[in-house]
Each structure stands twice: as structure tokens, then as C-alpha cells.
Design a protein around this motif. Structure first.
Motif, PDB file in Angstrom:
ATOM      1  N   TRP A  41      -3.058 -11.709   3.551  1.00 43.84           N
ATOM      2  CA  TRP A  41      -3.605 -10.853   3.153  1.00 43.84           C
ATOM      3  C   TRP A  41      -3.895 -10.540   1.052  1.00 43.84           C
ATOM      4  CZ3 TRP A  41      -0.909  -7.100   0.086  1.00 43.84           C
ATOM      5  CH2 TRP A  41       0.295  -7.501   0.174  1.00 43.84           C
ATOM      6  N   THR A  46     -16.145  -1.091  -2.293  1.00 39.10           N
ATOM      7  CA  THR A  46     -14.967  -0.868  -3.598  1.00 39.10           C
ATOM      8  C   THR A  46     -13.798   0.735  -3.151  1.00 39.10           C
ATOM      9  OG1 THR A  46     -16.517  -1.591  -5.428  1.00 39.10           O
ATOM     10  CG2 THR A  46     -14.745  -0.185  -6.481  1.00 39.10           C
ATOM     11  N   LEU A  47     -12.976   1.304  -3.824  1.00 40.94           N
ATOM     12  CA  LEU A  47     -12.212   2.285  -3.524  1.00 40.94           C
ATOM     13  C   LEU A  47     -12.926   2.698  -4.802  1.00 40.94           C
ATOM     14  CD1 LEU A  47      -8.963   0.681  -3.061  1.00 40.94           C
ATOM     15  CD2 LEU A  47     -10.618   1.675  -1.390  1.00 40.94           C
ATOM     16  N   GLU A  62     -16.988  -5.892  10.006  1.00 45.29           N
ATOM     17  CA  GLU A  62     -16.737  -4.299   9.394  1.00 45.29           C
ATOM     18  C   GLU A  62     -15.833  -3.117  10.548  1.00 45.29           C
ATOM     19  OE1 GLU A  62     -20.215  -1.659   8.364  1.00 45.29           O
ATOM     20  OE2 GLU A  62     -21.142  -3.105   7.146  1.00 45.29           O
ATOM     21  N   THR A  71     -11.542  -2.883  -4.193  1.00 45.54           N
ATOM     22  CA  THR A  71     -11.560  -3.352  -3.163  1.00 45.54           C
ATOM     23  C   THR A  71     -10.955  -2.403  -2.003  1.00 45.54           C
ATOM     24  OG1 THR A  71     -11.974  -5.417  -2.803  1.00 45.54           O
ATOM     25  CG2 THR A  71     -13.729  -4.087  -3.976  1.00 45.54           C
ATOM     26  N   ASP A  72     -11.250  -2.171  -0.644  1.00 50.96           N
ATOM     27  CA  ASP A  72     -10.756  -1.791   0.320  1.00 50.96           C
ATOM     28  C   ASP A  72     -10.431  -3.628   1.307  1.00 50.96           C
ATOM     29  OD1 ASP A  72     -11.012  -1.979   3.672  1.00 50.96           O
ATOM     30  OD2 ASP A  72     -10.076  -0.041   3.335  1.00 50.96           O
ATOM     31  N   ILE A  73      -9.308  -3.954   1.755  1.00 47.24           N
ATOM     32  CA  ILE A  73      -9.970  -5.903   2.215  1.00 47.24           C
ATOM     33  C   ILE A  73     -10.536  -5.557   3.182  1.00 47.24           C
ATOM     34  CG2 ILE A  73      -8.089  -5.921   0.686  1.00 47.24           C
ATOM     35  CD1 ILE A  73      -6.286  -6.446   3.595  1.00 47.24           C
ATOM     36  N   ASP A  74     -10.837  -4.602   4.363  1.00 47.17           N
ATOM     37  CA  ASP A  74     -11.339  -4.367   4.970  1.00 47.17           C
ATOM     38  C   ASP A  74     -12.730  -4.824   5.460  1.00 47.17           C
ATOM     39  OD1 ASP A  74      -9.105  -4.898   7.288  1.00 47.17           O
ATOM     40  OD2 ASP A  74      -9.125  -2.256   6.962  1.00 47.17           O
ATOM     41  N   SER A  75     -13.375  -3.063   4.573  1.00 47.26           N
ATOM     42  CA  SER A  75     -14.570  -3.199   4.483  1.00 47.26           C
ATOM     43  C   SER A  75     -15.831  -3.666   3.522  1.00 47.26           C
ATOM     44  CB  SER A  75     -15.155  -1.506   4.412  1.00 47.26           C
ATOM     45  OG  SER A  75     -14.338  -0.919   3.743  1.00 47.26           O
ATOM     46  N   ASP A 110       1.048  -1.419   0.126  1.00 44.45           N
ATOM     47  CA  ASP A 110       0.315   0.320   0.166  1.00 44.45           C
ATOM     48  C   ASP A 110       0.887   1.357  -0.179  1.00 44.45           C
ATOM     49  OD1 ASP A 110      -1.833  -1.553  -0.520  1.00 44.45           O
ATOM     50  OD2 ASP A 110      -2.507  -0.982   2.111  1.00 44.45           O
ATOM     51  N   MET A 155      -7.011  -9.161  -0.872  1.00 38.58           N
ATOM     52  CA  MET A 155      -7.296  -8.411  -2.086  1.00 38.58           C
ATOM     53  C   MET A 155      -7.135  -8.542  -3.341  1.00 38.58           C
ATOM     54  SD  MET A 155      -4.096  -5.900  -2.073  1.00 38.58           S
ATOM     55  CE  MET A 155      -4.421  -4.224  -0.451  1.00 38.58           C
TER      56      MET A 155
END
Length: 431
Positions: A123, A148-149, A270, A141-145, A93, A127
Motif C-alpha cells: 500500500w 484525486t482527493l 474500481e 489520490t484514493d489508492i483504491d479508485s 489514514d 500510495m
């Protein structure tokens, strides 16, 4: 080498350590002069310079802190070899923030290669592997939530782009059989085929679901995962939660079949939900339930106040109509919970049906279970250093509350007891 004929091209190729980097450097010495006669390698800088003025820098990043060597620099192409050697996505990142261009004829790229497993397998799988079928491009996408970015809604962004997805990712599988130079001779394939099962499935078959030292090797998608469904009102339903704010809050909703089988039919995973926001979210998710869910199991730390004057996390949610009871976290509870889950995953010898079935709606839970590692010291527990154990903890709380030895809801047990009064076979003699 894509843009090495362009003076504005700057590339960076990274490995975890310097010894690992040497193999790539040796290969570059064979290939680059053939592709671009006149290119020069600067040994001190570990950098190739091309006649156009373009450059490719070779470097290593051993720890997260090492990325700051590249602060203030920019690259139009960044590559990492063996991405799963990095325990977290931090390096990937951060380097993304170094990817930019001033020349619009150049399209910036990031690329990585890797094998399944290793420290960062969790991860990388989350991802790149899980969001879409192999080979299919998908919006990042955000891998936590899982969101979509998208471009932010600010004046500096063109109105037509605001709220739109930013870029795509893609996982391209490559197995041994895709490499003609390695399949000419059977020795290498035979060597991989002779490895222990976990290593063989990873390196020969490219299997991302198998984990070295897996805590639950009996988990099988074909057996334990069922299509999405809405439990009928006749089934008792409850939820189990492992709360987090920076770390994800993990909730699993369960239904109990009449034979004691547990169905995990919904999940929430979340971050950054305080007690009030979480209660509102639960109300929203449960509004279409055929009857209210009256109870749940919650990490008992949520009853701790830790210095604040107001109500605890648990008390706040209970006050908003989301009822909870404390999870079992007494001595031995972690190992007992793991053993209970083993019993649930096992198939009944007569019906061949497991005691736990998971809906396809629980995508994160399905992804996480096969990757959970055993504790290297205490193999009767899951490794507490594993960074994605939140849904496992929620699952553990749920199955512990419905032990295989006591699978009935109290109202069901009372009904059964009333029906099972003693009736002698021979009414005359009474036995």
C-alpha cells in the motif's frame, strides 16, 4: 523541530513497538537540548516540552486499535518511522484525521520514512511510489479508485475551493550513497552488497518492484510491458473479471495474436459498482472497439443468488448485454492458473518473445504482479491472504481460458485444419 518556537505546535512521532521507539528517544536526548536549551523530557508521558510551550510526543502504535488512544487529540505535525511495518493504510489514514491547526502561521505536515518491502510495502508503494516519478509532488489520490482527493461541494467550503485537490504527496528516494556518514567507511556498503538479491535490491538500491518470496520473479517490465495500443479488428478479443463491491472489481481486456500471444491491453479496477453500474461501465469502455466483444470469463460465484429473489450478478449483466462464461474454479484451478501464467511469462527459446504482453494502460496490473507473494505453506500458489489479488485472479481466469497448449480461437483452429490436409512429398509413391 520546525515550529518548536511556537506555543501552538504539537508534534507526534510514532513507531510500531516500544523497543523500536527507544532508539529514537535516545537520539532525541542528544539533539533536542542542543537545538532548544531548556527543553525538558517527561519520562512518564514520553513527551518533550519546549520553552515556548510546544511539545513533541513519542509513542508507538502496535495494532489498528491502538490509534484510538489519540481520539479527540490534534497535532500540527505527525511522523511515522518505518511506515511499511503497518500491514494496511488504516493507521496512516486515521492519524491524518488528527492533523489540524488553529494557528494559521503553522503549516501542518505528515512525514514517514521506510524501506521497500515488509507487510505494508504494497500500500505504501501504491500510495506514494507509483503515482508519480521519484521526487515529484503530485495531488493525493484514493489508492483504491485512483481518483484525486478533492474538497466536497458543501456550503461550509468556500466556493472557490469546492472540487479542487486537497493536498499533495511526494516520495523522496534516499539511498546509502546519499548519506555521507555511512559512505566514509566501506564496511556497511559491503555488508548490504553481500545480502541475498531481494534484500540487496531493496536496502542498497531502493528497488520497490522486487518482492521477497515473489510468486512471479520472472516478470520484467523491460520484457513484458509494451506501449499502449488499440488491438486491430483482426484479433480475437475477450475480457476476464474478478468481481467485488467493497473490494475492487478487476477486469482485464485481452487480445489474442495469430501466434497465440496474449495482449492485456486495458484494465478496470474500481470499487462499489453493482451489477448494473458495472455493465454500464463496460459498455462505455467497449464502445470504441472495432467490433463487439462477445464473451468474457467471470468468477463463477457471480452466478450464486445467496438468498436474493432477483437475478444473480452474472444474470443481471448478461441481461444488459454483457456476456460472460464461468471461470474455471475446480479443484487445482488456482495452481493450474499460476503455472499457466508462468508459461506465459516465459520467453520462447527461438523468438525470445513471451506469451503474455501487458500494455502500459494496465497500470495497476503492472504494479501488482511483481509484488504478489507466494503462499508460505503452498509455494505452488499465490498467498491467498494478500489483499490485492483481484487483478491477479482476473489475469489467471484469462490465461487459463487460453492455455498455451490451446492458444487458438475455435474459428482460427478450423481455418488451420482446413489448410493442413495431408500432402505426400512424392506424388507417385504417396509418402
Amino acid at each position: 523541530l520546525r515550529y518548536c518556537d511556537n506555543t501552538n505546535h504539537r508534534a507526534l512521532l510514532v513507531r510500531k513497538s516500544m523497543p523500536e521507539l527507544l532508539e529514537l528517544l535516545d537520539l532525541s536526548r542528544q539533539l533536542y537540548p542542543q537545538a532548544f536549551p531548556g527543553c525538558k523530557f517527561r519520562e512518564q508521558e514520553k513527551r518533550w516540552m519546549f520553552p515556548s510551550g510546544a511539545s513533541i510526543q513519542f509513542s508507538f502504535i502496535d495494532s489498528d486499535h491502538d490509534v484510538y488512544r489519540f481520539q479527540g487529540q490534534s497535532f500540527t505535525w505527525i511522523g511515522i518511522d518505518e511506515l511499511t511495518h503497518y500491514e494496511t493504510p488504516y493507521v496512516w489514514d486515521y492519524l491524518r484525521s488528527r492533523l489540524r491547526r488553529t494557528d494559521l502561521t503553522i503549516t501542518p505536515y505528515m512525514r514517514a520514512t521506510t524501506n521497500p518491502g515488509n507487510l505494508g510495502g504494497w500500500w505504501v508503494k501504491k500510495m506514494f511510489i507509483d503515482p508519480a516519478p521519484y521526487g515529484e509532488a503530485f495531488w493525493a489520490t484514493d489508492i483504491d479508485s485512483g481518483a484525486t482527493l478533492v474538497y466536497p461541494d458543501i456550503d461550509q467550503i468556500e466556493a472557490s475551493s469546492r472540487g479542487k485537490p486537497i493536498f499533495k504527496r511526494r516520495f523522496i528516494p534516499a539511498r546509502l550513497t546519499d548519506n555521507p556518514s555511512l559512505t566514509k567507511s566501506p564496511e556497511y556498503m559491503g555488508m548490504l552488497a553481500s545480502l541475498p538479491e531481494v534484500q540487496r535490491r531493496r536496502l542498497l538500491e531502493g528497488d520497490w518492484d522486487v518482492s521477497e518470496g515473489a510468486a512471479f520473479p520472472e516478470f520484467n517490465r523491460q520484457i513484458h510491458v509494451v506501449p499502449e495500443f488499440d488491438p486491430p479488428s483482426s484479433l480475437f478479443r475477450f475480457r476476464a473479471c474478478d468481481y467485488g463491491y467493497v473490494a475492487p472489481t478487476a477486469i482485464i481486456w485481452f487480445a489474442v495474436d495469430f501466434d497465440g500471444t496474449l495482449f492485456a491491453y486495458r484494465e478496470l479496477y474500481e470499487t462499489r459498482l453493482d451489477a448494473g453500474a458495472l455493465a454500464e461501465r463496460i459498455h462505455l469502455l467497449e464502445e470504441n472497439e472495432p467490433s463487439p466483444i462477445t464473451t468474457g470469463i467471470l468468477d463463477n460465484e457471480c452466478w450464486a443468488r445467496r438468498g436474493q429473489l432477483g437475478p444473480s450478478i452474472a444474470e443481471t449483466m448478461i441481461g444488459l448485454g454483457i456476456n460472460w462464461t464461468r471461470a474455471d474454479k475446480g479443484p487445482g484451478s488456482r495452481m493450474n492458473g499460476k503455472m499457466e501464467l508462468h508459461r506465459r511469462l516465459a520467453r520462447d527459446p527461438y523468438s525470445e518473445k513471451p506469451g503474455l504482453l501487458i500494455s502500459e494502460a494496465c497500470k495497476n496490473l503492472i504494479r501488482i504482479i511483481p509484488t504478489l507473494p507466494s503462499d508460505p505453506i503452498n509455494t505452488e500458489d499465490v498467498d491467498t491472504k494478500y489483499k490485492e489479488d483481484h487483478l491477479y485472479d482476473a489475469l489467471r481466469y484469462g490465461v487459463q481460458s487460453r492455455s498455451v497448449r490451446q492458444t487458438e480461437h475455435p474459428s482460427e483452429a478450423r481455418w488451420r485444419t482446413q489448410q493442413e490436409v495431408y500432402r505426400p512429398v512424392d506424388q507417385t509413391f504417396g509418402y
